[in-house]
Design an enzyme around this catalytic site. Structure first.
Site, PDB file in Angstrom:
ATOM      1  N   CYS A 174       1.041  -1.196   0.065  1.00 50.73           N
ATOM      2  CA  CYS A 174      -0.016   0.085   0.124  1.00 50.73           C
ATOM      3  C   CYS A 174       0.783   1.179  -0.181  1.00 50.73           C
ATOM      4  O   CYS A 174       0.484   2.323  -0.297  1.00 50.73           O
ATOM      5  CB  CYS A 174      -0.775  -0.022   1.250  1.00 50.73           C
ATOM      6  SG  CYS A 174      -1.988  -1.360   1.227  1.00 50.73           S
ATOM      7  N   HIS A 183      -3.332   7.026   3.004  1.00 54.44           N
ATOM      8  CA  HIS A 183      -3.838   5.682   2.182  1.00 54.44           C
ATOM      9  C   HIS A 183      -5.057   5.424   2.894  1.00 54.44           C
ATOM     10  O   HIS A 183      -5.291   5.163   4.003  1.00 54.44           O
ATOM     11  CB  HIS A 183      -2.703   4.567   2.504  1.00 54.44           C
ATOM     12  CG  HIS A 183      -3.340   3.326   2.089  1.00 54.44           C
ATOM     13  ND1 HIS A 183      -3.618   2.889   1.017  1.00 54.44           N
ATOM     14  CD2 HIS A 183      -3.357   2.201   3.095  1.00 54.44           C
ATOM     15  CE1 HIS A 183      -4.244   1.604   1.103  1.00 54.44           C
ATOM     16  NE2 HIS A 183      -4.030   1.256   2.127  1.00 54.44           N
ATOM     17  N   ASN A 212     -10.210  -0.306   0.153  1.00 54.03           N
ATOM     18  CA  ASN A 212      -8.678  -0.152   0.054  1.00 54.03           C
ATOM     19  C   ASN A 212      -8.283  -0.711  -1.145  1.00 54.03           C
ATOM     20  O   ASN A 212      -8.232  -1.889  -1.481  1.00 54.03           O
ATOM     21  CB  ASN A 212      -8.049  -1.094   1.385  1.00 54.03           C
ATOM     22  CG  ASN A 212      -6.602  -0.993   1.386  1.00 54.03           C
ATOM     23  OD1 ASN A 212      -5.676  -0.560   0.459  1.00 54.03           O
ATOM     24  ND2 ASN A 212      -6.116  -1.732   2.417  1.00 54.03           N
TER      25      ASN A 212
END
Length: 327
Positions: A112, A254, A284
């Site tokens: 990520c 994020h 996500n």
């Protein structure tokens, strides 16, 4: 010479998977998902779409904003944990799609944190090599391909998407778009990982039967580590740049979990109105998430010249990083 962000682009697939849809698939419910993650829906790529297909749409939009053809790219960096193939790189596949014949290409894997890592790598390369005039940075994921849709702890979290950023070395005097970065990592692979598929545990009938090719995560440990790492890297970065948290127009974290996002903002002293959130719509999207946020901000006319953006991420590895941008 001055390094500028000349174009951004993003893409999410058309298919929407809502929390109500997930209620029919696993033992979960809309309230549980929303209160613990902030996610209401996520996007899923079509079976025939690979990561490069998602990325190509985002890249085309970024190139159009930048006003350049793919043939003018000097390098392509793709952040992904779901490449089309183990090799060749997804960057090389994009090179072919856009006729970027003079570009060198590689993929970067930092989960990520991939887009943050890739932007800093691109910045460093361009600052040390004046011949690099245009560099394309992409964060793209088909996370649905590595999600166990029977695991209610992880399948509710993820979605597919892609984002792209075109950096230009414009040869003019003036400040850079990317001011500074702070990257970090702590080798702790088992908290967030995919156990099989590499050389340690190659694909086999047994690994497939045991569902070892899907994401596995220790949620509580990930939450604590993510907040601490993102906050500390942001503080170190702001101190080094001589910028106060009160000067940040948008914190762009994020999009992993709304509680993580809120905790990071609060500990940095950045109010909710200055924290960009779209996790409710996309979930996500791993390396794509920050780039999707950045593109939405750029196209939504929410930024003006001189605005400070603080990008921060945390991912498997464990990896983390923050970048300070002046628009």
């Amino acid at each position: 010479m001055s390094l500028k962000i000349k174009g951004t682009g993003s893409y999410v697939p058309e298919q929407i998977l809502t929390n109500a849809d997930l209620e029919k698939m696993v033992e979960t419910n809309d309230e549980w998902i929303r209160t613990r993650t902030g996610i209401e829906e996520r996007r899923l790529a079509a079976p025939e779409q690979a990561t490069s297909d998602l990325a190509a749409i985002a890249v085309q939009r970024a190139l159009e904003m930048a006003g350049i053809p793919g043939s003018e790219l000097d390098a392509i960096i793709v952040a992904t944990i779901t490449p089309d193939h183990i090799f060749p790189s997804t960057a090389c596949i994009l090179q072919q799609k856009f006729g970027a014949v003079r570009a060198f290409c590689f993929d970067l894997e930092a989960a990520c944190s991939g887009l943050v890592y890739s932007l800093e790598v691109a910045r460093s390369l361009m600052k040390t090599n004046a011949a690099l005039k245009h560099v394309l940075v992409v964060g793209a994921e088909k996370i649905s391909s590595v999600v166990n849709w029977e695991d209610r702890n992880t399948c509710v979290l993820f979605g597919d998407g892609a984002a792209a950023v075109v950096l230009e070395n414009d040869g003019q005097e003036g400040g850079d778009s990317i001011i500074a970065a702070k990257l970090g990592a702590e080798g702790n692979p088992e908290i967030l990982h995919i156990p099989a598929g590499g050389s340690r545990n190659p694909a086999s009938a047994e690994s497939v039967a045991n569902k070892q090719h899907f994401i596995q995560m220790a949620g509580r440990d990930t939450f604590k580590l993510a907040v601490n790492a993102m906050v500390s890297s942001c503080r170190d970065l702001l101190d080094a740049a001589g910028v106060e948290a009160s000067q940040i127009r948008y914190l762009v974290p994020h999009q992993a979990n709304y509680r993580i996002i809120k905790a990071v903002g609060q500990r940095l002293g950045i109010g909710d109105d200055n924290v960009y959130v779209n996790i409710n719509r996309y979930g996500n999207t791993s390396a794509a998430s920050i780039g999707i946020c950045l593109d939405e901000l750029a196209r939504g006319q929410q930024l003006k010249p001189g605005d400070y953006l603080l990008l921060t991420a945390f991912g498997g590895g464990l990896t983390w990083g923050s970048i300070l941008i002046r628009w």
